[in-house]
Design an enzyme around this catalytic site. Sequence first.
Site, PDB file in Angstrom:
ATOM      1  N   LYS A 102       0.854  -1.196   0.000  1.00  0.00           N
ATOM      2  CA  LYS A 102       0.000   0.000   0.000  1.00  0.00           C
ATOM      3  C   LYS A 102       0.891   1.248   0.000  1.00  0.00           C
ATOM      4  CE  LYS A 102      -3.244   2.606   2.962  1.00  0.00           C
ATOM      5  NZ  LYS A 102      -4.079   2.593   4.188  1.00  0.00           N
TER       6      LYS A 102
ATOM      7  N   ASP B 263       1.691   6.190   5.674  1.00  0.00           N
ATOM      8  CA  ASP B 263       0.683   5.261   5.153  1.00  0.00           C
ATOM      9  C   ASP B 263       1.152   4.563   3.871  1.00  0.00           C
ATOM     10  OD1 ASP B 263      -1.725   4.012   5.667  1.00  0.00           O
ATOM     11  OD2 ASP B 263      -2.928   5.455   4.531  1.00  0.00           O
TER      12      ASP B 263
ATOM     13  N   ASP C 133      -2.463  10.088   3.903  1.00  0.00           N
ATOM     14  CA  ASP C 133      -3.870   9.722   4.063  1.00  0.00           C
ATOM     15  C   ASP C 133      -4.570  10.726   4.966  1.00  0.00           C
ATOM     16  OD1 ASP C 133      -6.319   8.529   4.298  1.00  0.00           O
ATOM     17  OD2 ASP C 133      -5.628   6.791   5.478  1.00  0.00           O
TER      18      ASP C 133
ATOM     19  N   ASP D 274     -12.144   7.071   3.922  1.00  0.00           N
ATOM     20  CA  ASP D 274     -10.925   6.818   4.696  1.00  0.00           C
ATOM     21  C   ASP D 274     -10.533   5.332   4.657  1.00  0.00           C
ATOM     22  OD1 ASP D 274      -8.743   7.420   6.208  1.00  0.00           O
ATOM     23  OD2 ASP D 274      -9.828   7.596   8.116  1.00  0.00           O
TER      24      ASP D 274
ATOM     25  N   ARG E  34      -7.863  -0.471   1.050  1.00  0.00           N
ATOM     26  CA  ARG E  34      -8.421  -1.684   0.438  1.00  0.00           C
ATOM     27  C   ARG E  34      -8.828  -1.442  -1.012  1.00  0.00           C
ATOM     28  NH1 ARG E  34     -12.852  -2.101   5.071  1.00  0.00           N
ATOM     29  NH2 ARG E  34     -11.084  -1.152   6.152  1.00  0.00           N
TER      30      ARG E  34
ATOM     31  N   LYS F 154     -10.041  12.728   8.471  1.00  0.00           N
ATOM     32  CA  LYS F 154      -9.603  12.262   9.785  1.00  0.00           C
ATOM     33  C   LYS F 154      -9.557  13.430  10.762  1.00  0.00           C
ATOM     34  CE  LYS F 154      -6.428   8.575   8.286  1.00  0.00           C
ATOM     35  NZ  LYS F 154      -7.103   7.463   8.979  1.00  0.00           N
TER      36      LYS F 154
ATOM     37  N   GLU G 135      -9.483   3.698   2.268  1.00  0.00           N
ATOM     38  CA  GLU G 135      -8.974   3.797   0.889  1.00  0.00           C
ATOM     39  C   GLU G 135      -7.956   2.724   0.549  1.00  0.00           C
ATOM     40  OE1 GLU G 135      -7.639   5.263   3.371  1.00  0.00           O
ATOM     41  OE2 GLU G 135      -5.500   4.999   2.989  1.00  0.00           O
TER      42      GLU G 135
HETATM   43  N1  BES Z   1      -4.232   4.397   7.022  1.00  0.00           N
HETATM   44  C1  BES Z   1      -5.346   4.121   7.838  1.00  0.00           C
HETATM   45  C2  BES Z   1      -5.065   3.078   8.910  1.00  0.00           C
HETATM   46  C3  BES Z   1      -4.028   3.404   9.945  1.00  0.00           C
HETATM   47  C4  BES Z   1      -4.401   3.864  11.188  1.00  0.00           C
HETATM   48  C5  BES Z   1      -2.694   3.165   9.698  1.00  0.00           C
HETATM   49  C6  BES Z   1      -3.446   4.110  12.144  1.00  0.00           C
HETATM   50  C7  BES Z   1      -1.749   3.424  10.646  1.00  0.00           C
HETATM   51  C8  BES Z   1      -2.112   3.891  11.867  1.00  0.00           C
HETATM   52  C9  BES Z   1      -6.510   3.606   6.985  1.00  0.00           C
HETATM   53  O1  BES Z   1      -6.571   4.059   5.686  1.00  0.00           O
HETATM   54  C10 BES Z   1      -7.767   4.011   7.661  1.00  0.00           C
HETATM   55  O2  BES Z   1      -8.009   5.179   7.722  1.00  0.00           O
HETATM   56  N2  BES Z   1      -8.508   3.040   8.152  1.00  0.00           N
HETATM   57  C11 BES Z   1      -9.723   3.277   8.810  1.00  0.00           C
HETATM   58  C12 BES Z   1     -10.708   2.271   8.273  1.00  0.00           C
HETATM   59  C13 BES Z   1     -12.110   2.517   8.662  1.00  0.00           C
HETATM   60  C14 BES Z   1     -12.621   3.793   8.011  1.00  0.00           C
HETATM   61  C15 BES Z   1     -12.919   1.329   8.221  1.00  0.00           C
HETATM   62  C16 BES Z   1      -9.524   3.067  10.303  1.00  0.00           C
HETATM   63  O3  BES Z   1      -8.754   2.183  10.680  1.00  0.00           O
HETATM   64  O4  BES Z   1     -10.086   3.811  11.082  1.00  0.00           O
HETATM   65 ZN    ZN Z   2      -4.722   4.660   4.844  1.00  0.00          ZN
HETATM   66 ZN    ZN Z   3      -7.638   5.917   5.497  1.00  0.00          ZN
END
Ligand code: BES
Ligand code: ZN
Ligand code: ZN
Length: 511
Positions: free
Chosen positions: A275, A298, A280, A357, A361, A287, A359
């Site tokens: 990825k 990220d 992000d 967010d 996947r 966020k 993204e």
């Molecule tokens: N890049 C984030 C996940 C992340 C969080 C990586 C903390 C490193 C540290 C990812 O893209 C994300 O935002 N995931 C969301 C998914 C949710 C919206 C289903 C999350 O984990 O809150």
């Molecule tokens: Zn992310």
């Molecule tokens: Zn994200």
Amino acid sequence: MVRMLFAGSPNLFVARHCVRTQLNRAYVRHFSNPQKYDGLVLGAYTDHSKVTLAGTRGVSDATQSSLLQQLEVSNFKKAGDVRVLYNLGGVQQVAVVSLGEQPKSPSEAVQLEAARRATSLGIHALKKQGVKNVGVDVSVSPQGAAEGAVLAQFSFDKLKNAKDRSPEIQVGPFGEASTEWEHGEIYGTSQNLARMLMTTPGNLMTPKLFSEEVAYLLAGLENTEVIVRDEEWAARQKMNAFMAVAKGSKEPLRFLEIHYRGADEGKKPHGLVGKGVTFDSGGISIKPSNNMALMKGDMGGAATVVGALYGISKLALPVNVVACVPLCENMPDGGATKPGDVVRGMNGKSIEVVDTDAEGRLILADALYYLSSKFEPKSLIDLATLTGAMDVALGNVFAGVFTNSDVMWQQLESAGKQVSDPFWRMPLHDGYLKEMKESQVADLNNLGKGRSGGACSAAAFLKEFVAEQAEAWAHIDIAGVMDSQGTDGYHIKGMSGRPTRSLIEYLKQAV
Ligand code: BES
Ligand code: ZN
Ligand code: ZN
């Protein structure tokens, strides 16, 4: 070899960081004469109240006894204790590090870790005291000692005022240089490379700059080819899920395809996908602002894939590997994907983007389908800082592995244990997919219901995009191990570059 679709020289500003991470340095030095060092790192076992040096080669009896006398009066006991002694046997500063009790019949992994940790502690202590030329005791494990030495030297201070930068030091094995030492240097340097890519601020590591940096780093390596693709190519491939994420940013997307050909042409490759979200923000589902800065990391999946390729190429491992890295920013603007929009991924499945967010996947869906359907890999691993839920579940000790193959799990577990960069198996189960199939308008949602099992539903989603031509697949969620709050031996505060060494080890064992 590099095939760039874009003119322009590698970004020299970013490229200079590689020098700081020791990439371009020849640091294998053979010091036969300890006088050449102004510092030495020695390991010692502390059994009950008795101290014994781990290796005595090159240390005279007189020096040994004076050293042991000093240690005995300094309460030198616990594993990790460090004492710096001065003017000993012709060396200005000697850091002795306790390895704890001597194990009876230690495994190679235990020896590697003992040397890795002790060496990094010794280097930290000497560096603080202005030592410039360090010799390292390699009697416990030359590979572990070299890994610890290289990892402990990582710094990212190129953007600071010159006077605030940490000084460079030279490190070599105390005794013979060996292949094991060199291999340790390669493992450590590969992880440092991933750390450098992850630590570099988002404005200096955009998709375009990342591609240029990778071309610069990998171009000269044997049997390695880097192909850089742009938006037009992605559109022709029908990578709509990937493009849906990229389109909220002014920075154009890139898609890297890297080939390493270390085995016969007919041998099926191992696949790696990383990825590469270079920042992000969450997109329209933005966020919260606290800690958002961490999201420059990220692209940790992309960074560890690149670090691993650097390592396997330097080690000339007899495998074929193909790596795909989708790179983009996730930003909110007038052109961004909106919650509720529907896109059709490259494999024909439609996805309702409920949350912009989630993204990672989306970009992985297209990269996984592209690699698995086109290259029919023997094994396929994707790495992604995918979910905050992974961090909640395992913290930053283990990275979580979701796989449809028991054999692959065993190989990954064993690789992770060998280099002390470990994995924990997580469930890959269709039960987690159910809630993502409840979209009113599309085949899939990009979000599970609520926060429960967030890492597991993300993995179940990805499985829908792995073509059956991939013999075995593993998804590794590295969100938890992305960074560290503080320095502890060779683990540094900041972006970790994990699990680069485990990936190299996996490909070394999986040939
Ligand atoms: N890049 C984030 C996940 C992340 C969080 C990586 C903390 C490193 C540290 C990812 O893209 C994300 O935002 N995931 C969301 C998914 C949710 C919206 C289903 C999350 O984990 O809150
Ligand atoms: Zn992310
Ligand atoms: Zn994200």
